[in-house]
Design an enzyme around this catalytic site. Structure first.
Site, PDB file in Angstrom:
ATOM      1  N   ASP A  76       0.792  -1.244   0.000  1.00 61.17           N
ATOM      2  CA  ASP A  76       0.000   0.000   0.000  1.00 61.17           C
ATOM      3  C   ASP A  76       0.818   1.285   0.000  1.00 61.17           C
ATOM      4  O   ASP A  76       0.253   2.373  -0.055  1.00 61.17           O
ATOM      5  CB  ASP A  76      -1.034   0.000   1.128  1.00 61.17           C
ATOM      6  CG  ASP A  76      -0.482   0.419   2.472  1.00 61.17           C
ATOM      7  OD1 ASP A  76       0.747   0.293   2.694  1.00 61.17           O
ATOM      8  OD2 ASP A  76      -1.267   0.874   3.318  1.00 61.17           O
ATOM      9  N   ASP A  82       9.468   7.581   0.881  1.00 63.17           N
ATOM     10  CA  ASP A  82       9.908   8.008   2.212  1.00 63.17           C
ATOM     11  C   ASP A  82      10.983   9.083   2.132  1.00 63.17           C
ATOM     12  O   ASP A  82      10.985  10.023   2.917  1.00 63.17           O
ATOM     13  CB  ASP A  82      10.420   6.806   3.018  1.00 63.17           C
ATOM     14  CG  ASP A  82       9.301   5.854   3.356  1.00 63.17           C
ATOM     15  OD1 ASP A  82       8.190   6.334   3.641  1.00 63.17           O
ATOM     16  OD2 ASP A  82       9.526   4.632   3.331  1.00 63.17           O
TER      17      ASP A  82
HETATM   18  N1  LIG Z   1       8.367   8.531   5.386  1.00 64.16           N
HETATM   19  C1  LIG Z   1       7.470   9.205   6.065  1.00 64.16           C
HETATM   20  N2  LIG Z   1       7.829  10.320   6.732  1.00 64.16           N
HETATM   21  C2  LIG Z   1       6.924  11.005   7.454  1.00 64.16           C
HETATM   22  N3  LIG Z   1       5.647  10.642   7.590  1.00 64.16           N
HETATM   23  C3  LIG Z   1       5.245   9.561   6.928  1.00 64.16           C
HETATM   24  C4  LIG Z   1       6.128   8.784   6.122  1.00 64.16           C
HETATM   25  N4  LIG Z   1       5.432   7.764   5.580  1.00 64.16           N
HETATM   26  C5  LIG Z   1       4.178   7.890   6.024  1.00 64.16           C
HETATM   27  N5  LIG Z   1       4.062   8.956   6.836  1.00 64.16           N
HETATM   28  C6  LIG Z   1       2.860   9.382   7.562  1.00 64.16           C
HETATM   29  O1  LIG Z   1       2.166   8.232   7.967  1.00 64.16           O
HETATM   30  C7  LIG Z   1       0.758   8.427   7.842  1.00 64.16           C
HETATM   31  C8  LIG Z   1       0.190   7.368   6.925  1.00 64.16           C
HETATM   32  O2  LIG Z   1       0.782   7.593   5.660  1.00 64.16           O
HETATM   33  P1  LIG Z   1       0.228   7.163   4.259  1.00 64.16           P
HETATM   34  O3  LIG Z   1       0.170   8.354   3.368  1.00 64.16           O
HETATM   35  O4  LIG Z   1       1.050   6.048   3.789  1.00 64.16           O
HETATM   36  O5  LIG Z   1      -1.156   6.556   4.506  1.00 64.16           O
HETATM   37  P2  LIG Z   1      -2.514   7.215   4.408  1.00 64.16           P
HETATM   38  O6  LIG Z   1      -2.449   8.668   4.768  1.00 64.16           O
HETATM   39  O7  LIG Z   1      -3.409   6.324   5.193  1.00 64.16           O
HETATM   40  O8  LIG Z   1      -2.759   7.144   2.869  1.00 64.16           O
HETATM   41  P3  LIG Z   1      -3.967   6.669   2.016  1.00 64.16           P
HETATM   42  O9  LIG Z   1      -5.168   7.466   2.418  1.00 64.16           O
HETATM   43  O10 LIG Z   1      -3.496   6.992   0.635  1.00 64.16           O
HETATM   44  O11 LIG Z   1      -4.144   5.215   2.268  1.00 64.16           O
HETATM   45  C9  LIG Z   1       0.574   9.840   7.318  1.00 64.16           C
HETATM   46  O12 LIG Z   1       0.295  10.681   8.399  1.00 64.16           O
HETATM   47  C10 LIG Z   1       1.912  10.176   6.705  1.00 64.16           C
HETATM   48  O13 LIG Z   1       2.210  11.534   6.801  1.00 64.16           O
END
Ligand SMILES: Nc1ncnc2c1ncn2[C@@H]1O[C@H](COP(=O)(O)OP(=O)(O)OP(=O)(O)O)[C@@H](O)[C@H]1O
Length: 215
Positions: A76, A82
Site C-alpha cells: 500500500d 519516504d
Molecule cells: N516517510 C514518512 N515520513 C513522514 N511521515 C510519513 C512517512 N510515511 C508515512 N508517513 C505518515 O504516515 C501516515 C500514513 O501515511 P500514508 O500516506 O502512507 O497513509 P494514508 O495517509 O493512510 O494514505 P492513504 O489514504 O493513501 O491510504 C501519514 O500521516 C503520513 O504523513
C-alpha cells in the site's frame, strides 16, 4: 509486486483493498494505528523525524520480503516515497542534511541487489501505481478521515508541510524510474465512493498489468 504511491490521504489503502480483491492476491499494509512513533513525530518533527524514517524503512523491507511471492501482490505504499517525505521535512527545517544523507545511504544499501542469479528475487516493484490528487482533495480527505494528529486545525505548520509535499509529488513521479509506472487521477476517479469510478480504475490497471505480462 504492485506498489501503490501517493500523498497522505490519496487513497492508497483503499485501492490496495480493491486490487487485492480483484486479483485474488495478498495485500500488505503500512499500519498506522499501531505505529508508536507517528503521533510523536506529528508533535515534534525535529526530534522524531529520523527515528520515524528508520521505523518505516524497517517495516517497508518487511513488506517487500513478504510480498515477493507473486507479481500481483499489493503493497500500500512504496519505499521510494519516504525519501521524498523526509526531504520535505528537512526543507522545512525539521531535519538536517546529515540526517537525510545518512538515511539515503542506508536506503540505498538496503535496496541494493546483491544476488544476480536467475533465482534472485528483486526488491523493485513490477508496477508502481501513483494516485495523483490535488491539494484541495488531499486536505478534504485528511479532514474526512479525521486522524487526530494529521489535522491542520491542531497545527497550522502542517498546512505548509502538506502543500509543499503535494507540489513535490508530481515531480517525484515524473522522475521515478525504478519500474514501469502508471498514474491514476484520484480527483477524476473517486474509487472509494463511486463504484463506476472504481471499475474504470481497475480496467486501467488491468490493461497495464496485461501489457506488462504480469497476468
Ligand atoms: N516517510 C514518512 N515520513 C513522514 N511521515 C510519513 C512517512 N510515511 C508515512 N508517513 C505518515 O504516515 C501516515 C500514513 O501515511 P500514508 O500516506 O502512507 O497513509 P494514508 O495517509 O493512510 O494514505 P492513504 O489514504 O493513501 O491510504 C501519514 O500521516 C503520513 O504523513
Amino acid at each position: 509486486m504492485i506498489v501503490l504511491s501517493g500523498t497522505i490521504g490519496a487513497g492508497k489503502t483503499s485501492l490496495t483493498d480493491l486490487l487485492a480483491a480483484h486479483f485474488g492476491s495478498n495485500a500488505y499494509y503500512e499500519s498506522v494505528d499501531d505505529n508508536p512513533i507517528l503521533p510523536l513525530f506529528y508533535e515534534n518533527q525535529k526530534k522524531y523525524g529520523f527515528l520515524l524514517q528508520n521505523y518505516f524503512l524497517n517495516k517497508r523491507m518487511d513488506n517487500i520480503r513478504d510480498a515477493q511471492g507473486s507479481q500481483l501482490n499489493i503493497i500500500d505504499r512504496s519505499i521510494y516515497e519516504d525519501l521524498l517525505l523526509f526531504q520535505t521535512v528537512a526543507a522545512q527545517g525539521q531535519a538536517t542534511e546529515v540526517e537525510v544523507d545518512i538515511y539515503r545511504d542506508l536506503l540505498d544499501n538496503m535496496m541494493e541487489q546483491v544476488d544476480f542469479s536467475d533465482e534472485a528475487v528483486l526488491k523493485t516493484p513490477d508496477l508502481l501505481v501513483y494516485i495523483h490528487v490535488s491539494f484541495d482533495t488531499m486536505l478534504n480527505r485528511i479532514k474526512k478521515r479525521g486522524r487526530e494528529f494529521e489535522q491542520v486545525d491542531h497545527d497550522s505548520g502542517l498546512y505548509d508541510y502538506y502543500k509543499l509535499l503535494n507540489n513535490r509529488y508530481s515531480q517525484w513521479f515524473e522522475a521515478y524510474n525504478q519500474s514501469p509506472k502508471l498514474m491514476i487521477d484520484g480527483d477524476a476517479y473517486d474509487f472509494v465512493e463511486d463504484t463506476e469510478a472504481a471499475e474504470k480504475v481497475l480496467t486501467l490497471i488491468d490493461q497495464k498489468v496485461k501489457e506488462l505480462g504480469l497476468k
